[in-house]
Design a protein around this motif. Structure first.
Motif, PDB file in Angstrom:
ATOM      1  N   ARG A 176      48.255  54.681   3.389  1.00 41.90           N
ATOM      2  CA  ARG A 176      46.805  54.518   3.412  1.00 41.90           C
ATOM      3  C   ARG A 176      46.418  53.060   3.689  1.00 41.90           C
ATOM      4  O   ARG A 176      45.423  52.799   4.380  1.00 41.90           O
ATOM      5  N   VAL A 177      47.183  52.108   3.176  1.00 40.70           N
ATOM      6  CA  VAL A 177      46.935  50.692   3.463  1.00 40.70           C
ATOM      7  C   VAL A 177      47.112  50.434   4.964  1.00 40.70           C
ATOM      8  O   VAL A 177      46.284  49.760   5.600  1.00 40.70           O
ATOM      9  N   CYS A 178      48.176  50.968   5.531  1.00 40.32           N
ATOM     10  CA  CYS A 178      48.426  50.794   6.971  1.00 40.32           C
ATOM     11  C   CYS A 178      47.319  51.438   7.806  1.00 40.32           C
ATOM     12  O   CYS A 178      46.920  50.898   8.848  1.00 40.32           O
ATOM     13  N   LEU A 179      46.818  52.576   7.360  1.00 37.94           N
ATOM     14  CA  LEU A 179      45.736  53.249   8.079  1.00 37.94           C
ATOM     15  C   LEU A 179      44.475  52.391   8.078  1.00 37.94           C
ATOM     16  O   LEU A 179      43.800  52.257   9.115  1.00 37.94           O
ATOM     17  N   GLY A 180      44.159  51.785   6.941  1.00 32.07           N
ATOM     18  CA  GLY A 180      42.994  50.917   6.861  1.00 32.07           C
ATOM     19  C   GLY A 180      43.123  49.707   7.770  1.00 32.07           C
ATOM     20  O   GLY A 180      42.154  49.299   8.426  1.00 32.07           O
ATOM     21  N   ALA A 181      44.320  49.128   7.831  1.00 36.67           N
ATOM     22  CA  ALA A 181      44.544  47.967   8.693  1.00 36.67           C
ATOM     23  C   ALA A 181      44.390  48.339  10.167  1.00 36.67           C
ATOM     24  O   ALA A 181      43.817  47.584  10.956  1.00 36.67           O
ATOM     25  N   ALA A 182      44.897  49.514  10.544  1.00 31.81           N
ATOM     26  CA  ALA A 182      44.844  49.934  11.945  1.00 31.81           C
ATOM     27  C   ALA A 182      43.424  50.271  12.395  1.00 31.81           C
ATOM     28  O   ALA A 182      43.034  49.991  13.533  1.00 31.81           O
ATOM     29  N   GLU A 183      42.628  50.873  11.512  1.00 33.24           N
ATOM     30  CA  GLU A 183      41.275  51.290  11.883  1.00 33.24           C
ATOM     31  C   GLU A 183      40.242  50.165  11.787  1.00 33.24           C
ATOM     32  O   GLU A 183      39.102  50.323  12.265  1.00 33.24           O
ATOM     33  N   ALA A 184      40.615  49.022  11.206  1.00 30.91           N
ATOM     34  CA  ALA A 184      39.637  47.989  10.858  1.00 30.91           C
ATOM     35  C   ALA A 184      38.791  47.528  12.042  1.00 30.91           C
ATOM     36  O   ALA A 184      37.591  47.295  11.911  1.00 30.91           O
ATOM     37  N   GLY A 185      39.397  47.368  13.207  1.00 27.62           N
ATOM     38  CA  GLY A 185      38.670  46.789  14.329  1.00 27.62           C
ATOM     39  C   GLY A 185      37.862  47.761  15.143  1.00 27.62           C
ATOM     40  O   GLY A 185      37.153  47.347  16.076  1.00 27.62           O
ATOM     41  N   PHE A 186      37.894  49.055  14.806  1.00 26.05           N
ATOM     42  CA  PHE A 186      37.308  50.038  15.715  1.00 26.05           C
ATOM     43  C   PHE A 186      35.784  50.076  15.651  1.00 26.05           C
ATOM     44  O   PHE A 186      35.107  49.848  16.667  1.00 26.05           O
ATOM     45  N   TYR A 187      35.197  50.344  14.485  1.00 27.05           N
ATOM     46  CA  TYR A 187      33.741  50.498  14.419  1.00 27.05           C
ATOM     47  C   TYR A 187      32.994  49.225  14.806  1.00 27.05           C
ATOM     48  O   TYR A 187      32.077  49.273  15.641  1.00 27.05           O
ATOM     49  N   PRO A 188      33.353  48.048  14.236  1.00 28.96           N
ATOM     50  CA  PRO A 188      32.639  46.841  14.677  1.00 28.96           C
ATOM     51  C   PRO A 188      32.868  46.530  16.149  1.00 28.96           C
ATOM     52  O   PRO A 188      31.984  45.982  16.818  1.00 28.96           O
ATOM     53  N   GLY A 189      34.041  46.892  16.683  1.00 27.22           N
ATOM     54  CA  GLY A 189      34.307  46.669  18.097  1.00 27.22           C
ATOM     55  C   GLY A 189      33.412  47.506  18.989  1.00 27.22           C
ATOM     56  O   GLY A 189      32.835  47.008  19.964  1.00 27.22           O
ATOM     57  N   ILE A 190      33.273  48.786  18.655  1.00 24.20           N
ATOM     58  CA  ILE A 190      32.408  49.673  19.433  1.00 24.20           C
ATOM     59  C   ILE A 190      30.946  49.250  19.297  1.00 24.20           C
ATOM     60  O   ILE A 190      30.199  49.179  20.283  1.00 24.20           O
ATOM     61  N   ALA A 191      30.519  48.960  18.069  1.00 24.53           N
ATOM     62  CA  ALA A 191      29.123  48.558  17.838  1.00 24.53           C
ATOM     63  C   ALA A 191      28.786  47.296  18.618  1.00 24.53           C
ATOM     64  O   ALA A 191      27.691  47.171  19.187  1.00 24.53           O
ATOM     65  N   TYR A 192      29.713  46.347  18.673  1.00 24.50           N
ATOM     66  CA  TYR A 192      29.489  45.113  19.429  1.00 24.50           C
ATOM     67  C   TYR A 192      29.463  45.380  20.930  1.00 24.50           C
ATOM     68  O   TYR A 192      28.588  44.869  21.645  1.00 24.50           O
ATOM     69  N   CYS A 193      30.384  46.162  21.423  1.00 24.51           N
ATOM     70  CA  CYS A 193      30.456  46.426  22.866  1.00 24.51           C
ATOM     71  C   CYS A 193      29.174  47.102  23.372  1.00 24.51           C
ATOM     72  O   CYS A 193      28.729  46.821  24.498  1.00 24.51           O
ATOM     73  N   LEU A 194      28.596  47.974  22.585  1.00 28.14           N
ATOM     74  CA  LEU A 194      27.377  48.648  23.022  1.00 28.14           C
ATOM     75  C   LEU A 194      26.202  47.682  23.128  1.00 28.14           C
ATOM     76  O   LEU A 194      25.271  47.925  23.913  1.00 28.14           O
ATOM     77  N   THR A 195      26.222  46.577  22.368  1.00 22.79           N
ATOM     78  CA  THR A 195      25.164  45.576  22.527  1.00 22.79           C
ATOM     79  C   THR A 195      25.272  44.883  23.879  1.00 22.79           C
ATOM     80  O   THR A 195      24.299  44.264  24.346  1.00 22.79           O
TER      81      THR A 195
END
Length: 519
Positions: A176-195
């Motif tokens: 679960r720790v590894c999953l959190g580390a891997a997913e960390a950049g996804f939502y802020p990355g997508i939200a930023y790219c759409l701007t």
């Protein structure tokens, strides 16, 4: 001398446009360093992943499109960007939340998750997930999004598959720790790219379109868990293992496709014509002065010291904590209403399906009226009512109705909070870091949400519902205070601008910030 002879046909057309009434949506035709950003323009950067502009390019003429051509162009961009993004986020949210379904399919008994062990397994995901969102916002400035986002998605797909083979509680926590580390950049990355693609008051609806899949992910997880549950015993694995394995395989396949499908920025988009690329960049109305006057380190520091980043983080946290809590424990809450496990899985689907629709409706009207705070406050009010219903001693049918309000309110408030800050940050690095800090703070709500519904509090979960009410109440105080602060700043700048105009041309000019905050 015949001045017109020195002008090309395109230049004469631009001059004619500048001296005739416009029948389409107004845009800045001449993009020069001296031009000012209008209150309704989206602020930020001009560097869209393209090389630095050459000397003499500052006065590039943007094409003028009719309203029909603009609608066609934005639909073209939507169809190219959003289907892949929504699929990726659907799988992202399913992969982090399917442990709630696995809990009812044998995970608790096989791994001996007694006491608060299950809550801890949920909680540890959010530690690396929140801490690594800030550095991820800087990495995406170096590694282009079409490589970075599919890459981390491939990683968390592998981690999800591995979760299906864990045999002990420590192994579950580690994965679960590894999953959190891997997913960390996804939502802020997508939200930023759409701007970088959509103007200020087209942004929230696009955020909502892929965020809505977060609600659908919980719904799909319930349906898939119901079906996958019949694989219990196949290959010597219990049903909960197959939930993780099959959803991990789906994530890896989607990541492989995304690596070939995703695009980066308007300036490098091959599916757009040259005129279309110029129009999109011009329509964003970026305030390039911030990127020319401040370097990356200055903008990063500015993000850390900007009050609105932390104030809107409180707003996001106020809806994120109850949202995560209900997402992880809704099947368990419904199960305590007296329904069987399979029926509880199915009954967790409709609230999220309805929440997805409501989220899009809120976003549509928020963009249309160019306001954020009233819709965030309305979402909080809906969620508050839902949690109040569930903390009361009322029949299970009424409580089930209350869960609809809990889900609808919390999920509708998240895109509004993210869009509110995105609309009000100037400078591309500052916006990327500020959004990552806000989303990281909001995701700390996962630490809270994963611990407030405890086994010892069954069946009414009074502590969990009470804490959710507290968080929502804090947010309902913060929203009007932030809106009032923005309104006062806008009013002061309006007065300064009016005073400057009254001073006349003979007085020494005083620079007035043209930017206005979205309320």
């Amino acid at each position: 001398m015949n001045f017109k002879g020195f002008l090309s046909q395109k230049a004469r057309t631009a001059v004619l446009v500048l001296h005739t009434p416009r029948v389409c949506d107004p845009l800045k035709i001449i993009m020069s360093p001296m031009s000012r950003t209008s209150p309704d323009d989206h602020q930020g950067q001009l560097d869209f992943g393209a090389p630095a502009r050459k000397k003499g390019m500052e006065h590039r003429i943007a094409p003028v499109l009719t309203a029909a051509q603009q609608t066609k162009l934005w639909r073209k961009i939507d169809l190219r960007l959003l289907p892949m993004v929504t699929l990726m986020y659907l799988l992202c949210f399913m992969d982090r939340g399917n442990i709630g379904n696995a809990k009812l399919d044998g995970l608790m008994t096989q791994l001996h998750l007694t006491g608060n062990k299950f809550n801890i397994a949920l909680m540890v995901f959010f530690i690396p997930y929140s801490l690594l969102e800030f550095p991820s916002s800087l990495i995406i400035q170096v590694i282009r999004p079409s490589r970075w986002l599919p890459g981390i998605m491939f990683l968390w797909g592998l981690v999800m598959m591995l979760m299906g083979f864990v045999k002990t509680y420590p192994q579950l926590v580690a994965v679960r720790v590894c999953l959190g580390a891997a997913e960390a950049g996804f939502y802020p990355g997508i939200a930023y790219c759409l701007t970088m693609w959509y103007p200020k008051y087209m942004y929230q609806y696009r955020i909502a379109m892929f965020s809505a899949t977060g609600g659908l992910a919980v719904a799909f997880s319930g349906l898939l868990a119901y079906g996958i549950g019949f694989m219990d015993g196949d290959g010597g694995l219990e049903g909960w293992s197959w939930i993780f394995i099959l959803e991990g395989v789906a994530t890896i396949l989607a990541a492989s496709i995304a690596a070939f499908v995703m695009v980066d920025y308007p300036s490098t988009a091959k599916f757009l014509t040259t005129d279309e690329r110029s129009f999109v960049i011009a329509s964003l109305g970026r305030d390039n002065a911030h990127d020319e006057e401040q370097n990356m380190s200055q903008q990063v520091w500015a993000a850390f010291t900007d009050w609105q980043v932390w104030a809107t983080s409180i707003v996001l946290l106020s809806v994120a904590a109850p949202a995560y809590a209900i997402a992880y424990f809704l099947p368990t809450i419904i199960n305590n209403f007296g329904y069987s496990i399979s029926i509880s899985q199915l009954l967790s689907v409709p609230p999220y399906a309805l929440a997805a629709v409501n989220l899009l409706v809120f976003a549509h009207f928020s963009d249309k009226v160019k306001l954020r705070s009233p819709f965030i406050f309305a979402a909080q009010l809906i969620a508050l009512l839902g949690y109040i219903i569930n903390i009361l001693d009322v029949p299970s049918g009424i409580k089930y109705f209350g869960t609809y309000l809990c889900v609808i309110g919390t999920f509708s408030g998240v895109p509004g909070g993210v869009s509110w800050l995105a609309n009000n940050l100037q400078g591309k690095y500052k916006r990327a870091v500020g959004m990552a800090l806000q989303i990281g703070m909001g995701n700390l709500g996962g630490l809270v949400g994963s611990n407030i519904f405890r086994i010892q509090d069954e069946p009414r979960f009074l502590l969990g519902h009470g804490l959710a009410i507290m968080f929502i109440g804090i947010g309902m105080i913060a929203v009007p205070l932030i809106a009032l602060a923005y309104k006062r700043i806008n009013a002061r700048r309006d007065r300064e601008e009016l005073l400057e105009k009254q001073r006349g041309e003979n007085a020494e000019p005083k620079e007035v910030d043209p930017f206005r905050y979205t309320l």
